[in-house]
Design an enzyme around this catalytic site. Structure first.
Site, mmCIF file in Angstrom:
data_model
loop_
_atom_site.group_PDB
_atom_site.id
_atom_site.type_symbol
_atom_site.label_atom_id
_atom_site.label_comp_id
_atom_site.label_asym_id
_atom_site.label_seq_id
_atom_site.Cartn_x
_atom_site.Cartn_y
_atom_site.Cartn_z
ATOM 1 N N GLU A 1 0.832 -1.200 0.000
ATOM 2 C CA GLU A 1 0.000 0.000 0.000
ATOM 3 C C GLU A 1 0.872 1.257 0.000
ATOM 4 O O GLU A 1 0.379 2.365 0.145
ATOM 5 C CB GLU A 1 -0.944 0.022 1.198
ATOM 6 N N CYS B 1 -3.560 -3.041 4.286
ATOM 7 C CA CYS B 1 -2.654 -4.123 4.698
ATOM 8 C C CYS B 1 -3.000 -5.478 4.085
ATOM 9 O O CYS B 1 -2.340 -6.475 4.385
ATOM 10 C CB CYS B 1 -2.650 -4.246 6.223
ATOM 11 N N HIS C 1 -2.887 -10.463 11.595
ATOM 12 C CA HIS C 1 -2.314 -9.206 11.120
ATOM 13 C C HIS C 1 -2.053 -8.349 12.355
ATOM 14 O O HIS C 1 -2.914 -8.222 13.219
ATOM 15 C CB HIS C 1 -3.282 -8.508 10.159
#
Length: 461
Positions: free
Chosen positions: A83, A117, A247
């Protein structure tokens, strides 16, 4: 048809420059423990002017190729998740093609995937699906997750980080995808986004983002449990996962998220919840979904109940995210790399459940089965090649003042052209063989060099 498709090999690169969170707390005038306990972070890696997502990708890929003796001609698909916007049109993948062009291999499918993400997971699933499909040409897939997470001065800055991870995808893997055990949750929310294209910094609603993360987790877990129960004819609970990898924007959220799964098991009356835990959860059984996300009491009780499970199933995944910080697309896979680093001798036959989240929002929960393959594509060899302990020890700690100074320079350089990077004092911190950014010319074209094995500065891509 290819069988046992999954991850054959992995390598990780993160910058050798870092700042201790405890020192950052003192520098920022934050209360003691705000970053180390409140966020659960120990250290933060960051790029100096010599490094970016492209140079980190070069380093992860070339290291994997060298250590596993992979010829670039053996790669048929290359997918990048990131990103960190270097260019609004030209993909990071095209920069990496320089490694393949010199070998005469331009027949490589795939481009970049971008959504906060989550892009690395999209890239990984694309490669796995390709190898499992009729389109597969027999060559390996290669996935790169690369990001530099930076924030404006303020409370979000300590949740930065930087890294690149390379994963080789193919059949007969030691890390196999249980393809039927996959569940996603996609929605439209403004929890974290980057609408200002002149700035690298995001617009963040931290409280909303945490709630969106937990909502996506609930949804994915519910769907994964349902799919498992349809396939296997029995219930699924956290007991069916040997390890759970999240994550990791910051460790405190990982702790809350795992505890949330136990609350889900309680609501489903799953066997993972014993009578003592049921008694503690019962006062919260009638909360609405929204109330459950806002209840601090539930959060506290859940984490108390979850602690022994967390220590066994999650804690071994936390080393790199706590030491390097939030690596955006690479965060989930750095957590998985931590598990391999810590437990590589005991992972054969184990199931690992992965949870990927990207703001905006996108999320997928999927399951991996680990096998005891022979080298070079074995769990123990992946641990050896990554050398996580060695890389962490070799880092150079910056004082917070120098970190802030570097952030200001990078802020100034974002989107800039016509500059040559300063090598003095920084190039020495890079290991021999490391790629780095040399210059950006008047047409915004980026040029990279490679530090020689003898420490000399050589021309590169």
């Amino acid at each position: 048809m290819a069988k046992n498709v999954g991850i054959l090999a992995m390598d990780i690169y993160f910058p050798p420059t870092c700042v201790q969170q405890e020192a950052l707390e003192a520098h920022d005038g934050a209360s003691k423990g705000k970053y180390t306990i409140g966020l659960g972070q120990d250290c933060l890696a960051f790029c100096t002017e010599l490094e970016d997502v492209i140079s980190m990708s070069f380093n992860a890929v070339t290291s994997l190729f060298e250590k596993y003796k992979i010829d670039p001609n053996q790669i048929g698909r290359l997918e990048v998740g990131s990103e960190t916007v270097i260019d609004k049109s030209k993909s990071i993948k095209t920069f990496l093609m320089q490694l393949f062009e010199k070998c005469g291999n331009t027949d490589v499918e795939g481009v970049d995937s971008t959504n906060a993400c989550y892009g690395g997971t999209a890239a990984l699933l694309n490669c796995v699906n390709w190898v499992e499909s009729n389109s597969w040409d027999g060559r390996y897939g290669l996935v790169i997750c690369t990001d530099s997470a930076v924030y404006a001065e303020g409370p979000a800055r300590p949740t930065g980080g930087a890294a690149a991870i390379a994963m080789l995808i193919g059949p007969d893997a030691p890390i196999v995808f249980e393809s039927k055990l996959r569940a996603s949750h996609m929605a439209h929310v403004y929890d974290f986004y980057k609408p200002n294209l002149a700035s690298e910094y995001p617009v963040v609603d931290g409280k909303l983002s945490q709630t969106c993360y937990l909502m996506a987790l609930d949804s994915c877990y519910k769907h994964l449990c349902n799919k498992f129960e349809k396939i296997e004819g029995k219930e699924f609970s956290i007991n069916d996962a040997d390890y759970i990898v999240f994550h990791s924007p910051y460790n405190k959220l990982v702790q809350k998220s795992f505890a949330r799964l136990l609350y889900n098991d309680f609501l489903r009356n799953a066997s993972s919840i014993d009578e003592a835990a049921k008694e503690k959860f019962t006062p919260y059984s009638s909360l609405t979904l929204d109330e459950s996300y806002q209840s601090r009491d539930l959060e506290k009780v859940s984490q108390q109940i979850a602690k022994p499970f967390y220590d066994a199933k999650v804690q071994p995944t936390t080393l790199i995210p706590k030491e390097v910080g939030n690596m955006y697309t690479a965060s989930l896979y750095a957590a998985f790399a931590s598990l391999i680093h810590k437990k590589h001798n005991d992972l054969a036959g184990k199931r690992v459940v992965m949870f990927s989240y990207g703001s905006g929002s996108t999320a997928t929960m999927f399951s991996l089965r680990l096998n005891d393959n022979k080298p070079p594509f074995s769990i123990s060899n992946i641990a050896s090649v990554m050398d996580v302990g060695g890389k962490l020890k070799a880092r150079h700690e910056y004082a917070p003042e120098k970190f802030v100074e570097t952030m200001k320079l990078m802020e100034h350089r974002y989107g800039a052209k016509d500059f040559v990077t300063t090598k003095e004092g920084i190039i020495d911190l890079l290991a021999p063989g490391t790629y780095y950014l040399k210059e950006v010319d008047s047409l915004y074209r980026r040029f990279y060099g490679k530090k020689g094995e003898d420490g000399s500065v050589a021309n590169g891509h």
